[in-house]
Design an enzyme around this catalytic site. Structure first.
Site, PDB file in Angstrom:
ATOM      1  NE  ARG A   1      -4.244  -1.463   0.040  1.00 57.54           N
ATOM      2  CZ  ARG A   1      -4.314  -2.503  -0.797  1.00 57.54           C
ATOM      3  NH1 ARG A   1      -3.303  -2.778  -1.603  1.00 57.54           N
ATOM      4  NH2 ARG A   1      -5.384  -3.255  -0.831  1.00 57.54           N
TER       5      ARG A   1
ATOM      6  CG  HIS B   1      -3.019  -1.217  -6.935  1.00 60.35           C
ATOM      7  ND1 HIS B   1      -4.131  -0.966  -6.175  1.00 60.35           N
ATOM      8  CD2 HIS B   1      -2.417  -2.279  -6.338  1.00 60.35           C
ATOM      9  CE1 HIS B   1      -4.207  -1.820  -5.167  1.00 60.35           C
ATOM     10  NE2 HIS B   1      -3.160  -2.622  -5.242  1.00 60.35           N
TER      11      HIS B   1
ATOM     12  CD  GLU C   1       4.684  14.230  -3.090  1.00 64.41           C
ATOM     13  OE1 GLU C   1       3.857  13.652  -3.837  1.00 64.41           O
ATOM     14  OE2 GLU C   1       4.436  14.552  -1.914  1.00 64.41           O
TER      15      GLU C   1
HETATM   16  C1  MLT Z   1      -4.858  -6.616  -2.595  1.00 66.12           C
HETATM   17  O1  MLT Z   1      -5.071  -5.926  -1.608  1.00 66.12           O
HETATM   18  O2  MLT Z   1      -5.360  -7.734  -2.715  1.00 66.12           O
HETATM   19  C2  MLT Z   1      -4.007  -6.113  -3.692  1.00 66.12           C
HETATM   20  O3  MLT Z   1      -3.440  -4.887  -3.398  1.00 66.12           O
HETATM   21  C3  MLT Z   1      -4.718  -6.049  -4.985  1.00 66.12           C
HETATM   22  C4  MLT Z   1      -5.957  -5.242  -4.930  1.00 66.12           C
HETATM   23  O4  MLT Z   1      -6.075  -4.295  -4.159  1.00 66.12           O
HETATM   24  O5  MLT Z   1      -6.875  -5.575  -5.656  1.00 66.12           O
END
Ligand code: MLT
Length: 376
Positions: A229, A270, A258
């Site tokens: 995260r 992500h 940044e």
């Molecule tokens: C998770 O929390 O499973 C991964 O970061 C992938 C997502 O957020 O879908």
């Protein structure tokens, strides 16, 4: 008929497991029994009284108001491990990207497109994109859950010395971890690692785990990878570390201006769990959790209530009571003249759950601390 509200697109491989004679799934439902969600933020969503559970098709649950859900008697599930191979593979890619300047080199070659003698020109400039090998370097893995232990083992197989840190190391992770991975303290990881990767949930206690103070404890030229995260890393501190050379590279799955401004950073959108395999696995696990909960009252993989399970429901009524921890649910049932033939109960943090096969349908249960009562 159970109504399941979809707050994101959920793989049909999962939703097709929900019998259409019993379940209606859709995005436009108002009075729903359950939610299936991926990354939609639910903090400002008012849940209808009928809503019994939320299943997050993924690991992280920071998009869901866990405590409010518990207070409203809503069980929140996630799908631990279902996307762990996808994330592990991208983390290994991230370690390589943190080393070998693949992205920067590819961008540079792209900028040469159309120039005369592009082959020799590319060869001539390649020295700027050299980077070290992983083999023989030390990797620190912070968090050894379903993803962390797989990353640790894969890195060890690539010839890295692996240090792991996890204050809540489960027996399953300990058993799965390669014996060559050394489990140690966080400060040891900070002090010894050439590469660090984080695999912890985002909680108040883990926010800004990588910050100016922790960066100061690390080796000069440390390379950091974050596919967990964004908020686990203090972005301004990371940008400063990249600018000063304290950190040689930062590869992450979370965009910020940044970090994008730093040439030694690689930022992805992500993508950690974005594989068809993992989307299917997460959807299957989430849909199975929801149907088992709605039909049998079983709680498996909840992040705000304890696990309780009595298998498939038989002929007698089954009651699920969710309450504040410490509530004597058995005594309340007894007081109401309910006789229990089988039960499964547990506590987790501030909350408890009591699942029982009983001799009568229970419309309600009087007592302090009761959050929800459901007879199946
Ligand atoms: C998770 O929390 O499973 C991964 O970061 C992938 C997502 O957020 O879908």
């Amino acid at each position: 008929m159970y109504q399941i509200k979809l707050f994101n697109k959920i793989s049909a491989v999962g939703t097709s497991r929900l019998d259409p004679a019993k379940y209606a799934c859709g995005e436009d439902l108002d009075n729903y029994d359950a939610i299936l969600v991926r990354s939609a933020k639910l903090h400002d969503t008012a849940f209808p009284k009928a809503c019994r559970c939320i299943a997050r098709a993924g690991a992280g649950v920071n998009n869901i108001p866990l405590d409010r859900c518990a207070e409203e008697g809503i069980v929140v599930f996630n799908t631990p491990g279902a996307n762990s191979n996808a994330v592990k593979e991208l983390v290994i890619c991230g370690l390589l990207l943190a080393s070998r300047k693949v992205v920067q080199g590819a961008q540079w070659v792209q900028s040469l497109a159309g120039s005369p003698d592009i082959g020799p020109a590319a060869e001539k400039g390649k020295a700027a994109y050299a980077g070290p090998e992983l083999m023989g370097k030390t990797l620190g893995v912070i968090g050894l859950g379903a993803i962390g232990w797989k990353v640790a083992n894969a890195a060890e197989a690539l010839g890295m010395n692996v240090l792991g840190y996890d204050p809540y190391l489960s027996d399953a992770s300990r058993a799965a971890l390669s014996p060559n991975v050394t489990v140690t303290t966080l400060d040891d990881v900070f002090a010894q690692a050439d590469y660090i990767t984080v695999h912890v949930p985002l909680l108040d206690s883990t926010r800004s785990l990588i910050c100016a103070d922790s960066l100061a404890k690390m080796k000069d030229g440390v390379r950091i990878v974050n596919f967990a995260r964004g908020e686990l890393v203090d972005t301004p501190a990371m940008a400063d570390a990249l600018a000063s050379g304290k950190a040689a590279a930062y590869v992450c799955d979370f965009a910020s201006d940044e970090i994008l401004a730093q040439p030694n950073a690689v930022v992805l959108p992500h993508l950690g769990a974005s594989t068809p395999e993992s989307e299917d696995n997460c959807a299957i696990m989430a849909c199975d959790e929801v149907s088992d909960f709605l039909e049998n009252g079983n709680i498996v993989n909840s992040v705000n209530f304890p696990a309780v399970s009595l298998g498939q429901r038989g002929g007698s009524p089954r009651v699920l009571v969710l309450a504040k921890a410490g509530t004597d649910i058995a005594a309340l049932l007894q007081k109401q003249g309910v006789s229990v033939s089988a039960k499964s109960e547990g506590s987790r943090g501030n909350y408890c759950a009591f699942l029982a096969d009983v001799d009568q349908v229970l419309p309600s249960l009087d007592g302090d601390g009761i959050l929800s009562v459901r007879t199946l």
